[in-house]
Design a protein around this motif. Structure first.
Motif, PDB file in Angstrom:
ATOM      1  N   GLU A 196      -1.082   4.604 -16.023  1.00  0.00           N
ATOM      2  CA  GLU A 196      -0.209   5.288 -16.833  1.00  0.00           C
ATOM      3  C   GLU A 196       1.581   4.856 -15.351  1.00  0.00           C
ATOM      4  OE1 GLU A 196       0.104   7.306 -19.329  1.00  0.00           O
ATOM      5  OE2 GLU A 196      -2.018   7.563 -19.410  1.00  0.00           O
ATOM      6  N   ALA A 197       2.997   4.700 -16.274  1.00  0.00           N
ATOM      7  CA  ALA A 197       4.187   4.522 -15.247  1.00  0.00           C
ATOM      8  C   ALA A 197       3.926   5.538 -14.012  1.00  0.00           C
ATOM      9  CB  ALA A 197       5.196   4.944 -16.365  1.00  0.00           C
ATOM     10  N   PRO A 198       4.624   5.238 -13.433  1.00  0.00           N
ATOM     11  CA  PRO A 198       4.715   4.051 -13.063  1.00  0.00           C
ATOM     12  C   PRO A 198       3.893   2.792 -11.852  1.00  0.00           C
ATOM     13  CG  PRO A 198       4.989   5.357 -11.415  1.00  0.00           C
ATOM     14  CD  PRO A 198       4.167   6.041 -12.009  1.00  0.00           C
ATOM     15  N   PHE A 199       2.457   3.417 -12.185  1.00  0.00           N
ATOM     16  CA  PHE A 199       1.583   2.515 -11.906  1.00  0.00           C
ATOM     17  C   PHE A 199       1.498   0.915 -12.534  1.00  0.00           C
ATOM     18  CE2 PHE A 199       0.441   6.940 -10.363  1.00  0.00           C
ATOM     19  CZ  PHE A 199       0.966   7.098  -8.774  1.00  0.00           C
ATOM     20  N   GLU A 220       0.931  -1.137  -0.526  1.00  0.00           N
ATOM     21  CA  GLU A 220      -0.013   0.038  -0.228  1.00  0.00           C
ATOM     22  C   GLU A 220       0.728   0.957  -0.321  1.00  0.00           C
ATOM     23  OE1 GLU A 220      -3.962  -1.543   2.491  1.00  0.00           O
ATOM     24  OE2 GLU A 220      -1.914  -1.139   3.511  1.00  0.00           O
ATOM     25  N   ARG A 221       1.952   1.368   0.908  1.00  0.00           N
ATOM     26  CA  ARG A 221       2.595   2.139   0.738  1.00  0.00           C
ATOM     27  C   ARG A 221       3.565   2.359  -0.770  1.00  0.00           C
ATOM     28  NH1 ARG A 221       4.248   5.153   5.040  1.00  0.00           N
ATOM     29  NH2 ARG A 221       5.811   6.758   3.478  1.00  0.00           N
ATOM     30  N   TRP A 222       4.293   1.698  -1.005  1.00  0.00           N
ATOM     31  CA  TRP A 222       4.348   1.768  -2.708  1.00  0.00           C
ATOM     32  C   TRP A 222       3.449   2.372  -3.603  1.00  0.00           C
ATOM     33  CZ3 TRP A 222       2.551   0.902  -7.471  1.00  0.00           C
ATOM     34  CH2 TRP A 222       4.045   0.799  -8.775  1.00  0.00           C
ATOM     35  N   TRP A 223       2.158   2.540  -3.009  1.00  0.00           N
ATOM     36  CA  TRP A 223       1.136   3.345  -4.564  1.00  0.00           C
ATOM     37  C   TRP A 223       0.799   4.397  -3.627  1.00  0.00           C
ATOM     38  CZ3 TRP A 223      -1.177   1.805  -8.401  1.00  0.00           C
ATOM     39  CH2 TRP A 223      -1.239   0.284  -9.054  1.00  0.00           C
ATOM     40  N   GLY A 276      -4.525  -3.251 -10.173  1.00  0.00           N
ATOM     41  CA  GLY A 276      -3.331  -3.316  -9.476  1.00  0.00           C
ATOM     42  C   GLY A 276      -3.757  -2.353  -8.066  1.00  0.00           C
ATOM     43  N   ALA A 277      -4.425  -0.784  -7.743  1.00  0.00           N
ATOM     44  CA  ALA A 277      -5.578  -0.730  -7.557  1.00  0.00           C
ATOM     45  C   ALA A 277      -5.648  -0.706  -6.318  1.00  0.00           C
ATOM     46  CB  ALA A 277      -5.329   1.214  -7.651  1.00  0.00           C
ATOM     47  N   LEU A 278      -6.657  -1.241  -7.506  1.00  0.00           N
ATOM     48  CA  LEU A 278      -8.226  -1.696  -6.630  1.00  0.00           C
ATOM     49  C   LEU A 278      -7.832  -2.769  -5.774  1.00  0.00           C
ATOM     50  CD1 LEU A 278     -10.639  -1.132  -9.348  1.00  0.00           C
ATOM     51  CD2 LEU A 278     -10.068   0.361  -7.095  1.00  0.00           C
ATOM     52  N   ARG A 279      -7.065  -3.665  -6.591  1.00  0.00           N
ATOM     53  CA  ARG A 279      -6.729  -5.486  -5.756  1.00  0.00           C
ATOM     54  C   ARG A 279      -6.233  -4.914  -4.319  1.00  0.00           C
ATOM     55  NH1 ARG A 279      -2.251  -6.416  -9.710  1.00  0.00           N
ATOM     56  NH2 ARG A 279      -0.705  -5.520  -7.627  1.00  0.00           N
ATOM     57  N   ASP A 280      -4.691  -3.896  -4.975  1.00  0.00           N
ATOM     58  CA  ASP A 280      -3.863  -3.909  -3.166  1.00  0.00           C
ATOM     59  C   ASP A 280      -4.324  -2.865  -2.315  1.00  0.00           C
ATOM     60  OD1 ASP A 280      -2.486  -5.245  -4.561  1.00  0.00           O
ATOM     61  OD2 ASP A 280      -1.070  -3.990  -5.050  1.00  0.00           O
ATOM     62  N   LEU A 281      -5.165  -1.740  -2.766  1.00  0.00           N
ATOM     63  CA  LEU A 281      -5.562  -0.294  -1.631  1.00  0.00           C
ATOM     64  C   LEU A 281      -7.575  -1.048  -1.543  1.00  0.00           C
ATOM     65  CD1 LEU A 281      -4.284   2.038  -3.465  1.00  0.00           C
ATOM     66  CD2 LEU A 281      -3.115   1.161  -1.215  1.00  0.00           C
ATOM     67  N   GLY A 282      -8.026  -1.862  -2.252  1.00  0.00           N
ATOM     68  CA  GLY A 282      -9.643  -2.308  -2.183  1.00  0.00           C
ATOM     69  C   GLY A 282     -10.325  -1.107  -2.581  1.00  0.00           C
ATOM     70  N   ASP A 283     -11.462  -1.283  -1.922  1.00  0.00           N
ATOM     71  CA  ASP A 283     -12.374  -0.123  -1.979  1.00  0.00           C
ATOM     72  C   ASP A 283     -11.954   1.638  -2.171  1.00  0.00           C
ATOM     73  OD1 ASP A 283     -14.088  -2.540  -3.252  1.00  0.00           O
ATOM     74  OD2 ASP A 283     -15.168  -2.707  -0.356  1.00  0.00           O
ATOM     75  N   ARG A 284     -11.057   1.290  -0.771  1.00  0.00           N
ATOM     76  CA  ARG A 284     -10.726   2.997  -0.351  1.00  0.00           C
ATOM     77  C   ARG A 284      -9.458   3.600  -1.314  1.00  0.00           C
ATOM     78  NH1 ARG A 284      -6.852   1.419   4.636  1.00  0.00           N
ATOM     79  NH2 ARG A 284      -5.261   0.166   3.512  1.00  0.00           N
ATOM     80  N   ALA A 285      -9.665   3.039  -2.492  1.00  0.00           N
ATOM     81  CA  ALA A 285      -8.285   3.649  -3.473  1.00  0.00           C
ATOM     82  C   ALA A 285      -8.647   4.872  -3.957  1.00  0.00           C
ATOM     83  CB  ALA A 285      -8.264   2.371  -4.144  1.00  0.00           C
TER      84      ALA A 285
END
Length: 75
Positions: A42-45, A18-21, A53-62
């Motif tokens: 876009e890069a770097p995401f 999560e910190r990476w994001w 990936g953001a939704l996967r890693d951060l979930g509904d709170r993205a």
């Protein structure tokens, strides 16, 4: 980043993933005065799956995190 400190004081802790994001979102906001969900494709995401990936890693709170970071860092 004071937003992160506020989150930690409220008992919210973020994983390394999560910190990476968060760190990269902050970088985009700092260089472009904001971030939108479209920026996550876009890069770097994209190296972590873009918006999916953001939704996967951060979930509904993205989306909430993006909104909060925009408010905190562009004010």
């Amino acid at each position: 980043m004071s937003w992160l400190t506020q989150q930690e004081q409220a008992g919210v802790h973020f994983t390394d993933t999560e910190r990476w994001w968060l760190d990269r979102m902050v970088s985009v906001i700092a260089s472009s005065a904001g971030i939108s969900p479209d920026d996550l494709d876009e890069a770097p995401f994209t190296e972590r799956g873009g918006i999916d990936g953001a939704l996967r890693d951060l979930g509904d709170r993205a989306a909430d995190i993006i909104d909060e970071l925009n408010k905190e860092l562009t004010a």
